[in-house]
Design an enzyme around this catalytic site. Structure first.
Site, mmCIF file in Angstrom:
data_model
loop_
_atom_site.group_PDB
_atom_site.id
_atom_site.type_symbol
_atom_site.label_atom_id
_atom_site.label_comp_id
_atom_site.label_asym_id
_atom_site.label_seq_id
_atom_site.Cartn_x
_atom_site.Cartn_y
_atom_site.Cartn_z
ATOM 1 N N HIS A 113 0.835 -1.336 -0.087
ATOM 2 C CA HIS A 113 -0.164 -0.099 0.062
ATOM 3 C C HIS A 113 1.023 1.145 -0.032
ATOM 4 O O HIS A 113 1.151 2.536 -0.741
ATOM 5 C CB HIS A 113 -1.279 -0.191 1.268
ATOM 6 C CG HIS A 113 -0.655 0.403 2.402
ATOM 7 N ND1 HIS A 113 0.085 -0.925 3.135
ATOM 8 C CD2 HIS A 113 -0.098 1.410 3.100
ATOM 9 C CE1 HIS A 113 0.614 -0.342 4.182
ATOM 10 N NE2 HIS A 113 0.762 1.140 4.066
ATOM 11 N N ASP A 143 0.124 -7.330 1.686
ATOM 12 C CA ASP A 143 0.442 -5.868 1.281
ATOM 13 C C ASP A 143 2.109 -6.572 1.585
ATOM 14 O O ASP A 143 2.498 -5.220 2.018
ATOM 15 C CB ASP A 143 -0.060 -5.441 2.819
ATOM 16 C CG ASP A 143 -0.124 -4.394 2.527
ATOM 17 O OD1 ASP A 143 0.053 -3.261 1.891
ATOM 18 O OD2 ASP A 143 0.299 -3.035 4.244
ATOM 19 N N SER A 216 5.087 2.131 7.793
ATOM 20 C CA SER A 216 4.183 1.422 6.769
ATOM 21 C C SER A 216 5.529 0.425 5.979
ATOM 22 O O SER A 216 6.365 1.801 5.578
ATOM 23 C CB SER A 216 3.313 2.148 6.158
ATOM 24 O OG SER A 216 2.075 1.816 6.868
#
EC number: 3.4.21.107
Length: 468
Positions: A113, A143, A216
């Protein structure tokens, strides 16, 4: 079975990563009104020469890990060119995330992402050098994404074994929350193999490590300085950290990485079952000494498991020679099987162990599943707010009903109406229900208030539910 997940003990084959209230940890400059927990930027590099010392307070000193591995953590900046405004000018947007170097020749792991839809990706190292990065491959299901920069002799992280980690152990994250490079935060492992929803394929490592937008894709270290996970998302109602963060186990990420580097895409195994965990009472009723294995609640009649002879009510004890201690373990195990391979599967049936051999199928992509190409055996009707599964023959006999669906989880309209886990849905508006698909169709075609007929404690009753 493809990627399976649990909804109060029910694991369902073949879904993508998602959870209500959980947000990906990537930092975007313009988020369009939806809170997103964003990018941890990890620090990684070489193995620390010594274990962390312990401060007088009893808290470990993480400085050795940061010093040894911090140089391998990178900041990732992404540009999206976007569309045009009314006056014809470009309206680009940018985003921040984290990543870590896994090979000295420039391969980097991060979250899918973080780089999804990027037109430009720039990697900045801890020594302030910047490189244009190529997206080698990205996998939305897990992911995970792999980047490559043109450099050599780079510092790298050391990859650990998440299975050896324990709940309660200290862990460390390094990343760039809100663009603040090389930020170090710590906490403990709160839970393992945490499945988030019917759409989650990954059994996350849950921690209480503070992570925020920009974290992230960063690494999660154990006290040996080994990366055991990729920080991916948090559970939040505000968009900021609220004590629940989740990391992708590094062994699963490396499995995906290997396929992306070699093939540019990921193929996953499928066996075609829906399973659930066993509690003490259920194990005892089946003749098992302890609650172990994965109870088969549904079998795709055209799937590999059915062809091998697996039946509803069987308990899967091992797959491909590895014991299955809980249903949560099975989804990732199946995903990592090689399509077309013949693997042994050991089941428990009628008080005895039985060995079978099945040929692994190929899981469909998330895009194919989203298009409705593959059924979701235990998907709960969204407007009703329940997660259900078919009853076994023994359960039907014990309940004294001819057909029905056992409620495993209740929320929303169903919870407000008083439905409870353990209730058996036998009908909707006086029409009998025998399958999840039937219930889904009935609820999808209903508006306003419906009457749910349930069996509870040996009696049947009608419960009015105002649909969401």
């Amino acid at each position: 079975m493809e990627a399976k997940t649990r909804s109060r003990g029910v694991v369902v084959a073949g879904f993508a990563v998602a959870v209500l209230g959980a947000y990906a940890a990537g930092h975007h400059n313009a988020v369009g009104g939806q809170p997103i927990v964003q990018g941890l930027e990890p620090v990684a590099a070489q193995v620390p020469s010594a274990a962390p010392s312990v401060a007088p307070s009893g808290t470990p000193d993480f400085s050795a890990i940061v010093s040894a591995y911090g140089p391998a953590v990178v900041n990732i900046r992404v540009k999206h060119l976007g569309g045009q405004s009314a006056d014809g000018s470009d309206q680009p947007s940018s985003a921040l995330g984290s990543g870590f170097i896994i090979s000295s020749d420039g391969y980097i792991l991060t979250n899918c992402h973080v780089v999804d839809g990027a037109d430009e990706v720039t990697v900045r190292l801890a020594d302030k050098r910047s490189f244009h990065a190529t997206v080698v491959g990205a996998d939305k299901t897990t992911d995970v994404a792999v980047l490559k920069i043109d450099a050599d002799s780079l510092p790298t992280v050391k990859i650990g074994d998440p299975s050896q980690s324990k709940v309660g152990e200290w862990v460390v994250a390094i990343g760039s929350p809100y663009g603040l490079d090389s930020t170090v935060t710590s906490g403990i492992i709160s839970a393992k193999a945490r499945t988030m929803s019917d759409d989650a394929a990954t059994p996350f490592i849950q921690t209480d490590v503070p992570v925020n937008p920009g974290n992230s894709g960063g690494p999660l270290f154990n006290l040996k300085g080994e990366v055991i996970g990729i920080n991916s998302m948090i559970y939040s109602r505000t968009g900021g950290f609220q004590g629940l963060s989740f990391a992708i186990p590094i062994d699963e990420a490396m499995h995906v990485k290997d396929q992306l580097v070699k093939h540019g895409s990921v193929s996953r195994g499928r066996i075609g079952v829906g399973v659930q965990s066993l509690d003490q009472d259920a194990a005892k009723s089946l003749g098992l000494d302890t609650p172990r294995g994965a109870l088969v609640g549904s079998v795709d009649p055209d799937g590999p498991a059915a062809a091998a002879g697996v039946q509803n009510g069987d308990v899967i004890l091992s797959l491909n020679g590895q014991p299955v201690t809980d249903a949560n373990e099975l989804p990732s195990r199946v995903m990592q099987l090689t399509p077309g391979a013949d693997v042994p599967i050991e089941i428990w049936r009628h008080g005895a162990q039985k060995k079978l051999t099945l040929t692994v199928g190929t899981a469909q992509s998330s895009a194919q599943r989203a298009a409705g190409a593959e059924p979701r055996p235990h998907a709960a009707p969204a407007k009703l707010g329940v997660a259900v599964r078919p009853l076994t023959d023994d359960e039907l006999q014990q309940a004294g009903v001819d057909s029905g669906l056992l409620i495993e989880q209740v929320q929303g309209p169903a919870a407000r109406a008083g439905l409870q886990p353990g209730d058996i849905i036998v009908g909707v508006n006086d029409t009998a229900v025998s399958s999840v698909d039937e219930l889904r169709q009935m609820i999808a075609g209903s508006r306003g208030r419906v009457s749910i007929v349930i069996a509870r404690d040996g009696a049947q009753m009608s419960v009015p539910v105002q649909l969401g």
